[in-house]
Design a protein around this motif. Structure first.
Motif, PDB file in Angstrom:
ATOM      1  N   ALA A  26       0.849  -1.199   0.000  1.00 49.18           N
ATOM      2  CA  ALA A  26       0.000   0.000   0.000  1.00 49.18           C
ATOM      3  C   ALA A  26       0.882   1.246   0.000  1.00 49.18           C
ATOM      4  N   LEU A  27       1.960   1.211   0.792  1.00 54.79           N
ATOM      5  CA  LEU A  27       2.870   2.358   0.840  1.00 54.79           C
ATOM      6  C   LEU A  27       3.622   2.522  -0.470  1.00 54.79           C
ATOM      7  N   ASN A  28       3.933   1.403  -1.113  1.00 51.60           N
ATOM      8  CA  ASN A  28       4.567   1.437  -2.428  1.00 51.60           C
ATOM      9  C   ASN A  28       3.682   2.224  -3.394  1.00 51.60           C
ATOM     10  N   ILE A  29       2.383   1.990  -3.300  1.00 49.32           N
ATOM     11  CA  ILE A  29       1.436   2.700  -4.156  1.00 49.32           C
ATOM     12  C   ILE A  29       1.339   4.169  -3.750  1.00 49.32           C
ATOM     13  N   LEU A  30       1.220   4.422  -2.445  1.00 45.22           N
ATOM     14  CA  LEU A  30       1.066   5.795  -1.962  1.00 45.22           C
ATOM     15  C   LEU A  30       2.277   6.667  -2.304  1.00 45.22           C
ATOM     16  N   ALA A  31       3.459   6.044  -2.291  1.00 47.95           N
ATOM     17  CA  ALA A  31       4.680   6.816  -2.551  1.00 47.95           C
ATOM     18  C   ALA A  31       4.742   7.339  -3.980  1.00 47.95           C
ATOM     19  N   ARG A  32       3.855   6.816  -4.840  1.00 46.08           N
ATOM     20  CA  ARG A  32       3.852   7.265  -6.237  1.00 46.08           C
ATOM     21  C   ARG A  32       2.850   8.381  -6.484  1.00 46.08           C
ATOM     22  N   LEU A  33       2.063   8.704  -5.456  1.00 47.07           N
ATOM     23  CA  LEU A  33       0.997   9.683  -5.632  1.00 47.07           C
ATOM     24  C   LEU A  33       1.469  11.102  -5.386  1.00 47.07           C
ATOM     25  N   PRO A  34       0.791  12.089  -6.001  1.00 48.26           N
ATOM     26  CA  PRO A  34       1.096  13.486  -5.665  1.00 48.26           C
ATOM     27  C   PRO A  34       0.724  13.769  -4.210  1.00 48.26           C
ATOM     28  N   VAL A  35       1.217  14.885  -3.703  1.00 49.03           N
ATOM     29  CA  VAL A  35       1.048  15.222  -2.289  1.00 49.03           C
ATOM     30  C   VAL A  35      -0.415  15.291  -1.844  1.00 49.03           C
ATOM     31  N   LYS A  36      -1.258  15.888  -2.679  1.00 48.61           N
ATOM     32  CA  LYS A  36      -2.658  16.084  -2.279  1.00 48.61           C
ATOM     33  C   LYS A  36      -3.379  14.785  -1.920  1.00 48.61           C
ATOM     34  N   PRO A  37      -3.403  13.769  -2.787  1.00 46.02           N
ATOM     35  CA  PRO A  37      -4.059  12.528  -2.370  1.00 46.02           C
ATOM     36  C   PRO A  37      -3.379  11.836  -1.195  1.00 46.02           C
ATOM     37  N   VAL A  38      -2.065  11.934  -1.096  1.00 41.78           N
ATOM     38  CA  VAL A  38      -1.374  11.301   0.038  1.00 41.78           C
ATOM     39  C   VAL A  38      -1.899  11.883   1.351  1.00 41.78           C
ATOM     40  N   MET A  39      -2.037  13.201   1.384  1.00 44.27           N
ATOM     41  CA  MET A  39      -2.533  13.844   2.598  1.00 44.27           C
ATOM     42  C   MET A  39      -3.965  13.389   2.882  1.00 44.27           C
ATOM     43  N   ARG A  40      -4.770  13.324   1.850  1.00 44.80           N
ATOM     44  CA  ARG A  40      -6.166  12.937   1.996  1.00 44.80           C
ATOM     45  C   ARG A  40      -6.286  11.506   2.541  1.00 44.80           C
ATOM     46  N   PHE A  41      -5.413  10.610   2.038  1.00 45.29           N
ATOM     47  CA  PHE A  41      -5.519   9.205   2.429  1.00 45.29           C
ATOM     48  C   PHE A  41      -4.977   8.923   3.819  1.00 45.29           C
ATOM     49  N   ARG A  42      -4.520   9.964   4.490  1.00 53.78           N
ATOM     50  CA  ARG A  42      -4.173   9.799   5.903  1.00 53.78           C
ATOM     51  C   ARG A  42      -5.426   9.429   6.685  1.00 53.78           C
TER      52      ARG A  42
ATOM     53  N   ASN B  88      -7.429  10.490  -7.781  1.00 56.43           N
ATOM     54  CA  ASN B  88      -8.450  11.495  -7.508  1.00 56.43           C
ATOM     55  C   ASN B  88      -9.646  10.951  -6.763  1.00 56.43           C
ATOM     56  N   LYS B  89      -9.489   9.771  -6.202  1.00 53.96           N
ATOM     57  CA  LYS B  89     -10.653   9.144  -5.565  1.00 53.96           C
ATOM     58  C   LYS B  89     -10.805   9.561  -4.108  1.00 53.96           C
ATOM     59  N   SER B  90     -11.984   9.286  -3.586  1.00 51.74           N
ATOM     60  CA  SER B  90     -12.285   9.652  -2.205  1.00 51.74           C
ATOM     61  C   SER B  90     -11.706   8.634  -1.242  1.00 51.74           C
ATOM     62  N   VAL B  91     -11.717   9.015   0.031  1.00 54.30           N
ATOM     63  CA  VAL B  91     -11.216   8.139   1.079  1.00 54.30           C
ATOM     64  C   VAL B  91     -12.041   6.846   1.127  1.00 54.30           C
ATOM     65  N   PHE B 120      -9.144  17.633   0.026  1.00 58.51           N
ATOM     66  CA  PHE B 120     -10.365  16.962  -0.402  1.00 58.51           C
ATOM     67  C   PHE B 120     -11.013  17.657  -1.588  1.00 58.51           C
ATOM     68  N   GLU B 121     -10.408  18.761  -2.009  1.00 57.55           N
ATOM     69  CA  GLU B 121     -11.010  19.478  -3.133  1.00 57.55           C
ATOM     70  C   GLU B 121     -10.779  18.736  -4.442  1.00 57.55           C
ATOM     71  N   GLY B 122     -11.773  18.776  -5.292  1.00 57.28           N
ATOM     72  CA  GLY B 122     -11.619  18.215  -6.638  1.00 57.28           C
ATOM     73  C   GLY B 122     -11.587  16.708  -6.697  1.00 57.28           C
ATOM     74  N   VAL B 123     -12.170  16.065  -5.697  1.00 54.09           N
ATOM     75  CA  VAL B 123     -12.166  14.600  -5.667  1.00 54.09           C
ATOM     76  C   VAL B 123     -13.297  14.060  -6.537  1.00 54.09           C
ATOM     77  N   ASP B 124     -13.036  12.952  -7.246  1.00 56.41           N
ATOM     78  CA  ASP B 124     -14.074  12.344  -8.095  1.00 56.41           C
ATOM     79  C   ASP B 124     -15.270  11.896  -7.265  1.00 56.41           C
ATOM     80  N   GLU B 125     -16.425  11.954  -7.887  1.00 55.85           N
ATOM     81  CA  GLU B 125     -17.640  11.442  -7.243  1.00 55.85           C
ATOM     82  C   GLU B 125     -17.504   9.920  -7.147  1.00 55.85           C
TER      83      GLU B 125
END
Lengths: 428, 126
Positions: A26-42, B88-91, B120-125
């Motif tokens: 899972a971390l292998n995958i997360l390490a490839r993501l831009p900063v914004k989704p990484v923060m969100r997936f916390r 771009n997906k949601s949690v 969380f901005e711009g996340v896909d539905e």
């Protein structure tokens, strides 16, 4: 537990009730993501949150991004920054976008601009951007002794997190120059402050220095000892050091022996590995004091990964209504670091009048502010402001008007999670 | 090296749909890699083709297979694909994808999300 028919048809390793992807993948995958989704997936679950905020993951993520961007011609790394000062902020607050932003101009062609909101509790008025490494900026406010306080921040715009450095000062000294460096082996960030004596009580003008290390979150006084009887008497005001070869560099004046007359200019270096100062001679006869008849700007820079000494000699010739200026720009590059004989005069070109120099891009273009000359009744477009920021290729002399506001610095920038693992906001 | 594991894998199980799916996707990869090693763009196209018919949820099984077979290139490739898919997906989507559940204390998760609401901005539905 009863196995379902479906589960029985699966190979053994998939037959376990938990067919979840193990955390390291899972971390292998997360390490490839831009900063914004990484923060969100916390927010996905506790173990993801603690793994993401772990220094190891932050390093892995950074290395991943560095590797993907390495050879790309169209990579996302930015070059130029503009930090608004308190006057601009007032302007911003009355317009539709009410929050002050830091502007980063991206990529080779300077066509893409990204903006990063400045956190409202990051209190700074006239910010000098001292440097940038791995997406972390160092901001300094020198203060004016009255309304504006001295402060230094480390700020990562992509995760919107900052850290104020502990306060420090030397009594009877003025803080004049700064440097920001990254020690890659120890994964540590360092800030150096250089002070000049402000009091007459200090007999011999000699600068002092302090070094901050992020890993220890503390300042240490460091002595500057060069050759015997040589002391650094003055540093260029508000200058930010150039970082090359694992060391920071400033242009300074030194005095030798008791004789003040022998004021020379040299390059003061600070090695971030052993925390020691050293000196490097300037090329040619540049150490000697220059006559005031010619306006002459001297700068240190990093030119395609090498230490460079760049001078602009302005000569102004005034005619009737036209003001025509030109300057000779000379670029010296130290081909072999530390070896004075290896100073090489790479370019000597005649340019239009240059007001300020901001640095070099990684591809060897100069970023300068030029005075814009206008003609009455001519076909030239009349500009409302009298300066223009251009990127200039010293080889082809091709200029590109960047169409940006007055920048603070030219440096690379990328997204990262650096300082995500640090304590929040204010410190010291 | 790789071939021993593959043989054991097939010996473990009779032919069935899942194994077939993995076989058609994972196994051909090493050969193809060798053939078009130099050309990245071609490899990318081949990879896109291969995965066009695979649902994102199937990817987790492929990842586990590649991991089990200790097949680094395939694992890299699948991880890259999943990263692109979930960017771009949601949690919630990501939780379902990986079969995870939130184990935060009540209110803890909210507090965390609020801290970086901007992400969380711009996340896909969903």
């Amino acid at each position: 537990m009863q196995e379902t028919v479906e589960q029985r048809s699966l190979p053994p390793f998939l037959r376990r009730r938990n067919t979840n992807v193990p955390i390291d993948i899972a971390l292998n995958i997360l390490a490839r993501l831009p900063v914004k989704p990484v923060m969100r997936f916390r927010c996905v679950c506790k173990s993801w949150d603690s793994s993401i905020t772990n220094p190891n993951f932050i390093s892995t993520h950074l290395n991943n991004n560095n590797n993907t961007n390495k050879d790309d011609d169209d990579d996302d790394r930015g070059y130029l920054f503009h930090m608004p000062n308190v006057i601009t902020r007032t302007m911003y607050s009355s317009s539709s976008s009410s929050n002050p932003v830091c502007t980063v101009v991206c990529d080779r062609t300077f066509n893409r601009i990204s903006e990063h909101p400045i956190p409202s509790d990051l209190l700074i008025n006239f910010a000098e951007i001292v440097g940038s490494f791995n997406g972390l900026l160092c901001l300094a406010e020198y203060g004016n002794g009255a309304t504006y306080d001295e402060v230094i921040y480390l700020w990562n715009p992509s995760i919107r997190k900052f850290k104020r450095l502990p306060r420090t000062w030397l009594s009877q000294y003025d803080w004049d120059a700064t440097g920001f460096a990254y020690h890659s082996e120890r994964d540590d960030y360092k800030v150096v402050k250089i002070y000049s004596p402000s009091s007459n009580r200090i007999k011999r003008p000699e600068v002092e220095a302090e070094v901050y290390s992020l890993s220890s979150d503390s300042w240490t006084r460091v002595g500057i000892s060069l050759r015997p009887n040589v002391v650094v008497s003055k540093v260029k005001d508000y200058s930010s050091a150039s970082f090359v070869n694992g060391a920071l560099h400033w242009l300074v004046s030194v005095s030798e022996g008791e004789v003040e007359v022998r004021n020379r200019k040299i390059i003061l270096s600070f090695d971030v590995d052993d925390d020691k100062f050293g000196e490097i001679a300037l090329p040619g006869g540049h150490g000697l004091k220059r006559l005031r008849s010619e306006r002459f700007k001297e700068n240190l820079a990093v030119f395609k990964g090498k230490l460079a000494f760049i001078t602009f000699g302005n000569r102004e010739i005034v005619y009737f209504r036209d003001s025509v200026g030109s300057c000779q720009c000379v670029i010296w590059v130290m081909e072999e670091y530390g070896v004075c004989e290896s100073w090489n005069k790479l370019f000597s070109v005649r340019l239009g009048e240059v007001e300020s120099f901001f640095g070099c891009t990684r591809f060897g273009e100069l970023l300068v502010q030029k005075a814009f000359k206008f003609k009455y009744g001519g076909s030239d477009v009349l500009r409302l402001n009298n300066c223009v920021i251009v990127s200039l290729d010293p080889e082809t002399l091709h200029e590109k008007d960047l169409g940006v506001q007055l920048p603070n610095i030219a440096t690379t920038f990328e997204e990262s999670l650096v300082i995500l693992d640090q304590a929040d906001g204010l410190s010291g | 090296m790789k071939f021993c594991t593959v043989k054991q894998y097939f010996d473990d199980e009779n032919n069935n749909n899942v194994t077939n799916g993995i076989a058609t996707t994972v196994i051909p990869l090493p050969n193809k890699h060798l053939k078009i090693k130099a050309n990245n763009k071609e490899m990318e196209q081949y990879e896109q083709e291969l995965l066009r018919n695979v649902m994102p949820q199937e990817l987790t099984k492929l990842i586990l297979a590649a991991n089990y077979l200790n097949f680094k290139e395939a694992l890299d490739f699948f991880c890259r694909t999943v990263a692109n898919a979930i960017q771009n997906k949601s949690v919630d989507y990501v939780r379902k994808f990986f079969g995870l559940e939130s184990d935060f204390e009540p209110g803890e998760e909210e507090k965390l999300c609020k801290e970086f609401a901007w992400s969380f901005e711009g996340v896909d539905e969903d």
